[in-house]
Design a protein around this motif. Structure first.
Motif, PDB file in Angstrom:
ATOM      1  N   VAL A 182       0.856  -1.188   0.000  1.00 40.10           N
ATOM      2  CA  VAL A 182       0.000   0.000   0.000  1.00 40.10           C
ATOM      3  C   VAL A 182       0.892   1.238   0.000  1.00 40.10           C
ATOM      4  N   ILE A 183       0.473   2.241  -0.715  1.00 40.48           N
ATOM      5  CA  ILE A 183       1.178   3.521  -0.720  1.00 40.48           C
ATOM      6  C   ILE A 183       0.549   4.383   0.364  1.00 40.48           C
ATOM      7  N   ALA A 184       1.310   4.660   1.395  1.00 46.77           N
ATOM      8  CA  ALA A 184       0.783   5.399   2.543  1.00 46.77           C
ATOM      9  C   ALA A 184       0.751   6.904   2.257  1.00 46.77           C
ATOM     10  N   LYS A 185      -0.134   7.596   2.987  1.00 46.91           N
ATOM     11  CA  LYS A 185      -0.251   9.063   2.883  1.00 46.91           C
ATOM     12  C   LYS A 185      -0.347   9.509   1.432  1.00 46.91           C
ATOM     13  N   ALA A 186      -1.282   8.878   0.726  1.00 46.44           N
ATOM     14  CA  ALA A 186      -1.414   9.142  -0.710  1.00 46.44           C
ATOM     15  C   ALA A 186      -1.898  10.557  -0.993  1.00 46.44           C
ATOM     16  N   ASP A 187      -2.368  11.279   0.019  1.00 48.30           N
ATOM     17  CA  ASP A 187      -2.827  12.649  -0.198  1.00 48.30           C
ATOM     18  C   ASP A 187      -1.683  13.653  -0.288  1.00 48.30           C
ATOM     19  N   THR A 188      -0.456  13.183  -0.172  1.00 48.75           N
ATOM     20  CA  THR A 188       0.694  14.092  -0.245  1.00 48.75           C
ATOM     21  C   THR A 188       1.278  14.184  -1.641  1.00 48.75           C
ATOM     22  N   VAL A 189       0.738  13.419  -2.599  1.00 46.39           N
ATOM     23  CA  VAL A 189       1.236  13.474  -3.981  1.00 46.39           C
ATOM     24  C   VAL A 189       0.047  13.709  -4.912  1.00 46.39           C
ATOM     25  N   SER A 190       0.357  14.210  -6.076  1.00 47.50           N
ATOM     26  CA  SER A 190      -0.699  14.481  -7.050  1.00 47.50           C
ATOM     27  C   SER A 190      -1.188  13.189  -7.680  1.00 47.50           C
ATOM     28  N   ARG A 191      -2.326  13.263  -8.369  1.00 47.44           N
ATOM     29  CA  ARG A 191      -2.915  12.067  -8.973  1.00 47.44           C
ATOM     30  C   ARG A 191      -2.011  11.495 -10.057  1.00 47.44           C
ATOM     31  N   ASN A 192      -1.431  12.354 -10.886  1.00 46.48           N
ATOM     32  CA  ASN A 192      -0.552  11.863 -11.952  1.00 46.48           C
ATOM     33  C   ASN A 192       0.696  11.199 -11.372  1.00 46.48           C
ATOM     34  N   GLU A 193       1.289  11.816 -10.369  1.00 48.88           N
ATOM     35  CA  GLU A 193       2.466  11.221  -9.724  1.00 48.88           C
ATOM     36  C   GLU A 193       2.111   9.896  -9.070  1.00 48.88           C
ATOM     37  N   LEU A 194       0.912   9.814  -8.515  1.00 48.25           N
ATOM     38  CA  LEU A 194       0.473   8.581  -7.862  1.00 48.25           C
ATOM     39  C   LEU A 194       0.326   7.449  -8.867  1.00 48.25           C
ATOM     40  N   GLU A 195      -0.238   7.724 -10.012  1.00 49.62           N
ATOM     41  CA  GLU A 195      -0.389   6.704 -11.044  1.00 49.62           C
ATOM     42  C   GLU A 195       0.980   6.234 -11.554  1.00 49.62           C
ATOM     43  N   LYS A 196       1.883   7.177 -11.742  1.00 49.84           N
ATOM     44  CA  LYS A 196       3.235   6.799 -12.183  1.00 49.84           C
ATOM     45  C   LYS A 196       3.934   5.949 -11.125  1.00 49.84           C
ATOM     46  N   LEU A 197       3.748   6.313  -9.852  1.00 46.84           N
ATOM     47  CA  LEU A 197       4.376   5.557  -8.771  1.00 46.84           C
ATOM     48  C   LEU A 197       3.818   4.150  -8.706  1.00 46.84           C
ATOM     49  N   LYS A 198       2.507   3.986  -8.888  1.00 49.16           N
ATOM     50  CA  LYS A 198       1.902   2.649  -8.878  1.00 49.16           C
ATOM     51  C   LYS A 198       2.496   1.769  -9.973  1.00 49.16           C
ATOM     52  N   ILE A 199       2.582   2.333 -11.172  1.00 46.94           N
ATOM     53  CA  ILE A 199       3.138   1.565 -12.298  1.00 46.94           C
ATOM     54  C   ILE A 199       4.591   1.194 -12.038  1.00 46.94           C
ATOM     55  N   LYS A 200       5.360   2.147 -11.513  1.00 50.65           N
ATOM     56  CA  LYS A 200       6.776   1.898 -11.227  1.00 50.65           C
ATOM     57  C   LYS A 200       6.945   0.833 -10.153  1.00 50.65           C
ATOM     58  N   VAL A 201       6.126   0.878  -9.108  1.00 49.23           N
ATOM     59  CA  VAL A 201       6.222  -0.102  -8.017  1.00 49.23           C
ATOM     60  C   VAL A 201       5.938  -1.503  -8.538  1.00 49.23           C
ATOM     61  N   MET A 202       4.850  -1.671  -9.281  1.00 52.97           N
ATOM     62  CA  MET A 202       4.506  -2.996  -9.804  1.00 52.97           C
ATOM     63  C   MET A 202       5.557  -3.499 -10.781  1.00 52.97           C
ATOM     64  N   SER A 203       6.110  -2.585 -11.578  1.00 54.74           N
ATOM     65  CA  SER A 203       7.157  -2.980 -12.524  1.00 54.74           C
ATOM     66  C   SER A 203       8.390  -3.493 -11.788  1.00 54.74           C
ATOM     67  N   GLU A 204       8.789  -2.814 -10.727  1.00 58.96           N
ATOM     68  CA  GLU A 204       9.964  -3.246  -9.959  1.00 58.96           C
ATOM     69  C   GLU A 204       9.699  -4.545  -9.221  1.00 58.96           C
ATOM     70  N   LEU A 205       8.493  -4.726  -8.705  1.00 58.25           N
ATOM     71  CA  LEU A 205       8.163  -5.982  -8.024  1.00 58.25           C
ATOM     72  C   LEU A 205       8.242  -7.154  -8.990  1.00 58.25           C
ATOM     73  N   VAL A 206       7.714  -6.981 -10.185  1.00 64.20           N
ATOM     74  CA  VAL A 206       7.741  -8.063 -11.175  1.00 64.20           C
ATOM     75  C   VAL A 206       9.164  -8.340 -11.634  1.00 64.20           C
ATOM     76  N   SER A 207       9.929  -7.296 -11.911  1.00 69.39           N
ATOM     77  CA  SER A 207      11.295  -7.488 -12.409  1.00 69.39           C
ATOM     78  C   SER A 207      12.203  -8.121 -11.370  1.00 69.39           C
ATOM     79  N   ASN A 208      11.908  -7.921 -10.088  1.00 71.65           N
ATOM     80  CA  ASN A 208      12.723  -8.517  -9.024  1.00 71.65           C
ATOM     81  C   ASN A 208      12.146  -9.824  -8.493  1.00 71.65           C
ATOM     82  N   GLY A 209      11.081 -10.314  -9.107  1.00 70.09           N
ATOM     83  CA  GLY A 209      10.525 -11.609  -8.736  1.00 70.09           C
ATOM     84  C   GLY A 209       9.832 -11.643  -7.396  1.00 70.09           C
ATOM     85  N   VAL A 210       9.271 -10.518  -6.954  1.00 71.95           N
ATOM     86  CA  VAL A 210       8.556 -10.478  -5.677  1.00 71.95           C
ATOM     87  C   VAL A 210       7.114 -10.914  -5.903  1.00 71.95           C
ATOM     88  N   GLN A 211       6.693 -11.944  -5.181  1.00 73.02           N
ATOM     89  CA  GLN A 211       5.345 -12.489  -5.324  1.00 73.02           C
ATOM     90  C   GLN A 211       4.437 -11.870  -4.266  1.00 73.02           C
TER      91      GLN A 211
END
Length: 427
Positions: A182-211
């Protein structure tokens, strides 16, 4: 009956029969529901995240109550896990909730070993349950199951990707617990930054083999909603127990100079989605996954370490008694080997000690002989000095006697001369 005959009966095709009337076992689900409701349920949540990221606030918001929790400082030398258990009741359902906080996580300068206390705690809960299972007289019915059912991993919103500590920790935990990032304190970033962060987090989890935990889609009743929610991970959440006025109603939210953030407004954050998925839709699946997947993996590894296995080399059933006897023999042989090693080590230690004592004794004897020689030399020197002193004293005494004799003679001569002069005068 022979084993082959039993296997033949077991493999025989089952026949389906129609009942000619009502029997009553269709009430079994109702019986199970009634029994489970009376017994109550347990649910254990592990909150992993940096100090001050909002773990306690989210838990209070999630269960719409205020849990007792101590303030944590940023100066802890190591990560400490603090479990707190609460009895909750909603309608006629009792829930024993355990919330485990990772105090001091990420606060150390050297964060290399920050995940180890978390792994040790999870394994310790598995070990307790396995120990209860292996007891001769066990009480699993009223046993307080402390195995972690879900790990809410809190990701800081003030970065553009995951930290190395996040990746390492989740990689170590994914085989032991159901992870929901979960991304905590999501009200501290803008909506566009939040969407980019979500995509980046999932991409890194997949590339590093985190289940991470995926909401199940096998059940048609929840397949559609779970499938759609899997695409929204990680959830961006905001927690608050304060009531703020929005329009003509009071809602849970956070008030800012520029406006307000509503916790239960899905346009503002994913808190409602998280609550729906974890508590209302998939809580039982989280409990089942913990027991059927993570605990079974731990149990299998531990039993294999103890020498137990399902089948032998010839694919025949493996007797528990045979396994016990074989393991007992191995233990006895290992014990004898260690005993022999200890005995040999003791003998060697005694020999080394004896050699050291003999060496010390030799050194002491040489020292004694040296001191003895020094003493004899000093004694000889003292005797020589004493003899010289006696000779000097004797010489002194002789000179003294001679001097006294001469003095006496001199005095006697002096006394005789006046007497002679007087005699001459008279004549």
């Amino acid at each position: 009956m022979a084993t082959s005959e039993v296997d033949a009966f077991a493999n025989e095709e089952k026949r389906t029969l129609e009942l000619s009337g009502h029997v009553g076992f269709d009430s079994l689900p109702d019986q199970l529901v009634s029994k489970a409701s009376a017994q109550g349920f347990c649910f254990n949540i592990l909150c992993v995240g940096e100090t001050g990221i909002g773990k306690s606030t989210l838990m209070n918001t999630l269960f719409n109550t205020t849990f007792e929790n101590e303030e944590a400082s940023h100066y802890g030398q190591m990560v400490e896990l603090r479990p707190h258990t609460y009895e909750l009741r909603e309608s006629n359902v009792n829930l024993k909730l355990t919330v485990v906080h990772t105090v001091g996580f990420g606060d150390q300068i050297n964060k290399e070993q920050s995940y180890k206390p978390i792994l040790e705690y999870i394994d310790a809960q598995f070990a307790k349950f396995l120990e209860e299972e292996l007891k001769i007289k066990r009480s699993l019915f009223n046993y307080h199951d402390t195995r972690i059912h879900i790990c809410l991993y809190f990701i800081a919103p003030n970065g553009h990707s995951l930290k190395s500590l996040d990746l390492v920790t989740m990689k170590k935990l994914d085989s032991k617990v159901n992870i929901i990032p979960v991304i905590a304190k999501a009200d501290t970033v803008s909506r566009n930054e939040l969407e980019k962060l979500k995509i980046k987090v999932m991409s890194e989890l997949v590339s590093n083999g985190v289940q991470i935990y995926q909401f199940p889609t096998e059940d048609e009743a929840v397949a559609e909603i779970n499938s759609s929610m899997n695409t929204l991970l990680p959830f961006a959440v905001v927690g608050s127990v304060d009531d703020v006025k929005v329009g003509n109603k009071m809602v849970k939210g956070r008030l800012y100079p520029w406006g307000s953030v509503e916790v239960e407004n899905e346009k503002h954050c994913d808190f409602v989605k998280l609550r729906e998925m974890v508590l209302r839709v998939n809580m039982e699946d989280l409990r089942e996954q913990t027991h059927a997947r993570h605990y079974e993996l731990y149990r299998r590894c531990k039993l294999e370490e103890m020498g137990f296995k399902d089948t032998g080399t010839d694919s025949q059933s493996f007797s528990l008694q045979q396994t016990y006897e074989a393991k007992r023999k191995e233990f006895i042989v290992e014990l004898q080997r260690k005993e022999e090693e200890m005995r040999q080590m003791f003998v060697n230690k005694v020999k080394e000690t004896e050699a050291e004592l003999k060496e010390k004794e030799k050194e002491l004897h040489e020292r004694f002989e040296q001191l003895k020689r020094m003493h004899q030399e000093e004694k000889k020197n003292l005797e020589e000095k004493r003899r010289e002193l006696e000779e000097e004293m004797n010489a002194f005494n002789r000179r003294k006697v001679a001097a006294e004799t001469l003095m006496g003679q001199a005095l006697q001569g002096c006394s005789q001369q006046p007497f002679k002069k007087d005699k001459d005068k008279k004549n």
